[in-house]
Design an enzyme around this catalytic site. Sequence first.
Site, PDB file in Angstrom:
ATOM      1  CD  GLU A   1      32.076  37.916  56.942  1.00 28.83           C
ATOM      2  OE1 GLU A   1      31.076  37.518  56.329  1.00 28.83           O
ATOM      3  OE2 GLU A   1      32.025  38.386  58.106  1.00 28.83           O
TER       4      GLU A   1
ATOM      5  CG  ASP B   1      32.933  48.951  57.306  1.00 24.59           C
ATOM      6  OD1 ASP B   1      31.941  48.506  56.692  1.00 24.59           O
ATOM      7  OD2 ASP B   1      32.921  50.012  57.956  1.00 24.59           O
ATOM      8  N   GLY B   2      32.510  46.204  54.836  1.00 27.89           N
ATOM      9  CA  GLY B   2      31.952  46.235  53.495  1.00 27.89           C
ATOM     10  C   GLY B   2      31.384  47.588  53.110  1.00 27.89           C
TER      11      GLY B   2
ATOM     12  CG  ASP C   1      24.804  36.823  52.637  1.00 24.65           C
ATOM     13  OD1 ASP C   1      23.957  36.647  53.534  1.00 24.65           O
ATOM     14  OD2 ASP C   1      25.475  35.888  52.142  1.00 24.65           O
ATOM     15  CB  SER C   2      24.136  42.165  56.488  1.00 20.92           C
ATOM     16  OG  SER C   2      22.732  42.382  56.433  1.00 20.92           O
ATOM     17  CB  THR C   3      23.943  40.098  61.192  1.00 20.23           C
ATOM     18  OG1 THR C   3      24.546  41.382  61.224  1.00 20.23           O
ATOM     19  CG2 THR C   3      25.014  39.028  61.286  1.00 20.23           C
ATOM     20  CG  ASP C   4      18.405  39.483  61.067  1.00  9.82           C
ATOM     21  OD1 ASP C   4      18.719  39.286  59.881  1.00  9.82           O
ATOM     22  OD2 ASP C   4      17.809  38.656  61.762  1.00  9.82           O
TER      23      ASP C   4
END
Lengths: 275, 275
Positions: A105, A136-137, A154-157
């Site tokens: 995350e 940074d994933g 499971d990120s933002t858009d």
Amino acid sequence: MELWFTETFGDLRAAWRVNEVLYHSRSKYQDVLVLDTVSFGRMLVLDGCVMTTEKDECAYHEMLVHPGLLAHPHPEQVCVVGGGDGGTVREILKHPTVKRVVLAEIDEDVITVSRRFLPRLASCLDDPRVEIVIGDGAAYLANHPHSFDAVFSDSTDPVGPGIVLFEDTYFLSAKSALRNEGLFVTQCKSLWVDVKTAQDIAARLRKHFGIVLPYVSTIPTYPTGSWSFLFASDKIDPRAQCAQDRQKLIAKTARYYTSAHQAGAFAVPAFWGVD
Amino acid sequence: MELWFTETFGDLRAAWRVNEVLYHSRSKYQDVLVLDTVSFGRMLVLDGCVMTTEKDECAYHEMLVHPGLLAHPHPEQVCVVGGGDGGTVREILKHPTVKRVVLAEIDEDVITVSRRFLPRLASCLDDPRVEIVIGDGAAYLANHPHSFDAVFSDSTDPVGPGIVLFEDTYFLSAKSALRNEGLFVTQCKSLWVDVKTAQDIAARLRKHFGIVLPYVSTIPTYPTGSWSFLFASDKIDPRAQCAQDRQKLIAKTARYYTSAHQAGAFAVPAFWGVD
């Protein structure tokens, strides 16, 4: 006083009546807001977009994780990119085969705020099987080849800073990070708003994976109330295979997922373009 | 000028950007409004509640009709209670076995306004197989025993005047109006808002029918974006039986329904209480 929080999404708006603003601050990366809503319980909002609520987070986290992870015969090593609220990690830990979950995350504040205000999601982050990496994933995956049985994005858009997590370089890193029979799942978009972009993302995934399948869940606090996910693997078809012993275990505590969703979630609207 | 139409539903609100108000008047029964929205096309609003839009009506009408009607081996006589916009009748007429559809709509103005502003839904009402009855659908069913292979309840919600269409007397009339192997389907509620009321309605149906099954569709312009239906029959299980020749025909023009929905739509959230 009537307090409402409104999210505007293009030509749509949704609003929820609010009891109380519990937290509001700016992290290094984004605006972080926690509300206590009347009908959906506590709500985490990042940069004005609803990320999760106590009431409907089950429809997101259970459906991001279980259709894919149940299709893997024996998942042990799992990575989550994003997912700082902890909900995705919590669902992964329900699979007793899992020995280690890495949560990559970028925004530590999301974890801190979730631990404080969303303990039903975040408390699993204290499980000894969980390793938290702040950073940074995408870079993490690129640096850890052949390490995971499953990667969940499971990120933002796919707008602004989140867009890199829907591009070729990232998908290639995710693929390289997988072990044999590995699988990758990403949250995607509402098919009702822009099915073309979702199809483009699926086409991009198909360059790297032999099996790419869209599926859906109903998530009332996301724009249009319906959300898509993309499942990708070279070997696994979750509509056809499922670890039934684990499925029975998952069903015991599930609030949204049922065995009928294992195939049923893959029924996407005809306007996706296949039947 | 920015024009938005907002629907308030308890502690939730949804709003759509509007290009133009096309029609607004009061019928004998209700407030009737037609809007041209930016993202969902034309929208029919009755008493402040969104009834249907050009963009997502497929997710309502196709899913109200096809999972049930495809499970009937040879439907010929069909009745629709409510449904004055014509969308449900249009879908029923796609089944070539159907010889006659009776539309029992109490508010003639809904039909007139839909013919004028929603021709893609209402134009099928001119089909010679359609018989329009202006009046109380519950009374019509009570007076026509053993007349129909399928009855579709395409009503307003179980509040105010619509509540009688979710009660015992009506369900008994619907049952009595069915012929052998007949089936009844009603739109229900959002399971996310009040699953208890939906379960109560299902329990009421179970007093009269041997098989009662909830199923769902995603309808962005309905509160929470997810909507339920209840299927009821004494003999038919739509998850297990389906007229495949008709299914292939339906799939050719469907915008929402696919063969995967025939069983997949019956995957309801675990909080409904069964797995």
